[in-house]
Design a protein around this motif. Structure first.
Motif, short mmCIF file in Angstrom:
data_model
loop_
_atom_site.label_atom_id
_atom_site.label_comp_id
_atom_site.label_asym_id
_atom_site.label_seq_id
_atom_site.Cartn_x
_atom_site.Cartn_y
_atom_site.Cartn_z
N LEU A 155 -12.00 41.91 15.10
CA LEU A 155 -12.58 43.89 15.71
C LEU A 155 -13.90 43.72 15.04
N MET A 156 -14.13 43.35 13.71
CA MET A 156 -15.23 44.06 13.04
C MET A 156 -16.29 43.23 13.06
N LEU A 157 -15.77 41.65 13.76
CA LEU A 157 -17.00 41.14 14.10
C LEU A 157 -17.46 41.17 15.50
N ALA A 158 -16.44 41.89 16.79
CA ALA A 158 -17.75 42.30 17.88
C ALA A 158 -18.13 43.21 17.69
N ASP A 159 -17.84 44.18 16.79
CA ASP A 159 -18.58 45.32 16.61
C ASP A 159 -19.86 44.74 15.95
N ALA A 160 -19.65 43.84 15.56
CA ALA A 160 -20.64 43.59 14.56
C ALA A 160 -22.07 43.16 15.43
N VAL A 161 -21.63 41.66 16.67
CA VAL A 161 -22.41 41.92 17.61
C VAL A 161 -22.59 43.14 18.98
N ALA A 162 -21.78 43.53 18.79
CA ALA A 162 -22.13 44.84 20.13
C ALA A 162 -23.45 45.18 19.72
N SER A 163 -23.27 46.06 18.36
CA SER A 163 -24.16 46.62 17.99
C SER A 163 -25.80 46.15 17.88
N ALA A 164 -25.96 45.12 17.99
CA ALA A 164 -27.21 44.54 18.55
C ALA A 164 -27.47 44.44 19.83
N LEU A 165 -26.64 44.31 20.61
CA LEU A 165 -27.24 43.24 22.71
C LEU A 165 -27.45 45.27 22.39
N PRO A 166 -28.05 44.31 23.62
CA PRO A 166 -29.07 45.66 24.49
C PRO A 166 -28.68 45.90 25.99
N TYR A 167 -26.71 46.16 26.01
CA TYR A 167 -26.25 46.44 26.45
C TYR A 167 -24.72 46.44 26.06
N PRO A 168 -24.08 48.04 26.73
CA PRO A 168 -22.65 48.60 25.97
C PRO A 168 -21.74 47.26 26.45
N ALA A 169 -21.26 46.62 25.23
CA ALA A 169 -20.08 45.70 25.67
C ALA A 169 -18.95 46.10 25.77
N GLU A 170 -18.24 44.92 26.82
CA GLU A 170 -16.61 45.43 27.10
C GLU A 170 -15.78 44.35 26.31
N TYR A 171 -14.71 44.48 25.30
CA TYR A 171 -13.98 43.44 24.69
C TYR A 171 -13.13 43.17 25.68
N VAL A 172 -12.84 42.35 25.83
CA VAL A 172 -11.72 41.80 26.81
C VAL A 172 -10.79 40.92 26.28
N TYR A 173 -9.07 41.50 25.57
CA TYR A 173 -8.31 40.22 25.04
C TYR A 173 -7.42 40.01 25.94
N ASP A 174 -7.68 39.47 27.25
CA ASP A 174 -6.77 38.70 28.10
C ASP A 174 -7.46 38.80 29.17
N ARG A 175 -7.12 37.69 29.91
CA ARG A 175 -8.18 37.31 30.95
C ARG A 175 -7.18 36.87 32.19
N HIS A 176 -5.75 36.78 31.89
CA HIS A 176 -4.89 36.00 32.42
C HIS A 176 -4.86 36.41 34.45
N GLU A 177 -5.18 37.65 34.38
CA GLU A 177 -4.91 38.69 35.55
C GLU A 177 -6.00 38.99 36.37
N ARG A 178 -7.22 38.33 35.26
CA ARG A 178 -8.77 39.00 36.13
C ARG A 178 -8.97 37.21 37.08
N ARG A 179 -8.80 37.80 37.86
CA ARG A 179 -9.22 36.50 39.34
C ARG A 179 -10.56 36.84 39.72
N GLU A 180 -11.21 36.72 39.11
CA GLU A 180 -13.00 36.98 39.15
C GLU A 180 -14.01 36.01 38.26
N LYS A 181 -14.69 35.49 37.92
CA LYS A 181 -15.78 35.05 37.46
C LYS A 181 -16.63 35.93 36.18
N ARG A 182 -16.64 35.82 35.06
CA ARG A 182 -17.16 36.58 34.01
C ARG A 182 -18.23 37.53 34.08
N PRO A 183 -17.87 38.71 33.90
CA PRO A 183 -19.02 39.51 33.98
C PRO A 183 -20.11 38.87 32.46
#
Length: 255
Positions: A155-183
């Protein structure tokens, strides 16, 4: 002489920190706090910090998130700097930690390794350059006894990445119920638990026809214990209330 109290002293990290302190000059552990009060070194162990009638310059906490609020009460009453190495806190607990730092110095880091904290800085710089052209995925691996997932470090590393991205990032922990392409604006975080893995964290920036991977592997718990003891030295000289982290320790080494 730096006098340290060690919360969670009978855990794996507590024993490693005890060995690190024993090998350094001008410091000692004067008390341990743990629900397991079996003595293994030359300091007394108390099940409750308030049973300790002596004094210490700083407390290192490698116990459990459920013990944090009690330690905060003790440190506020005694004006003792607290180093929180424990992870897995709820948002409400994190808010209480931040509120307590107005009364006394509080140190908290998702990972006590200097290498991980330098990695965080590399991730911020990488995210700023790569922007929205690369998908970000984080994979963390730990031993099968670890309670929280994903790890506080992930989570600390994700926060470091998110702080410098040009968009608000969504943290996704589990994709097994997502039937869609990766946003495009996700940060995927995957946790692996097995065997005796001390700690391994990989951050992948996945672009068109190339992958950039930044990785840290801990080969023993000593890297975390060393960072905690270095933080104790820093915090013992810190008299001002506030929140501190490993970046402050690294900055003090650079001076």
């Amino acid at each position: 002489m730096l006098n340290i109290a060690l919360s969670g002293c009978n855990g794996r990290m507590g024993h490693v920190i005890t060995d690190i302190v024993a090998g350094r000059d001008n410091m000692q552990i004067v008390a341990g706090f743990d629900i397991n009060t079996a003595k293994y070194a030359d300091f007394p162990i108390f099940s409750d910090p308030f049973e300790f009638q002596g004094s210490c310059d700083v407390i290192i906490d490698f116990s459990n998130a459920s013990s944090t609020e009690h330690l905060l009460s003790y440190c506020e009453q005694h004006h003792t700097p607290l180093i929180i190495c424990t992870t897995g806190h709820s948002p409400e607990q994190l808010q209480k930690i931040r509120a307590a730092s107005a009364a006394f110095p509080v140190f908290r880091s998702g990972n006590m390794s200097i290498g991980i904290n330098l990695m965080s800085e590399l991730l911020r710089k990488s995210a700023a350059v790569l922007g929205d052209q690369y998908d970000v995925e984080i994979i963390e691996k730990h031993h099968n006894q670890k309670l929280d997932a994903p790890s506080g470090t992930a989570l600390m590393l994700a926060d470091a990445v998110a702080s410098a991205l040009p968009y608000p990032a969504e943290y996704v922990y589990d994709r097994h119920e997502r039937r869609e392409k990766r946003p495009a604006h996700e940060i995927g975080i995957s946790a692996i638990r097995g065997g005796t893995i001390v700690g391994e964290h990989s951050v992948l920036f996945c672009g068109r026809d190339e992958i950039i991977e930044i990785k840290h592997t801990a080969l023993s718990r000593e890297v975390f214990a060393t960072g905690a003891v270095d933080a104790a030295v820093f915090m013992a000289g810190c008299k001002q209330p506030g929140m501190y982290d490993m970046n402050d320790v690294i900055a003090s080494h650079a001076q």
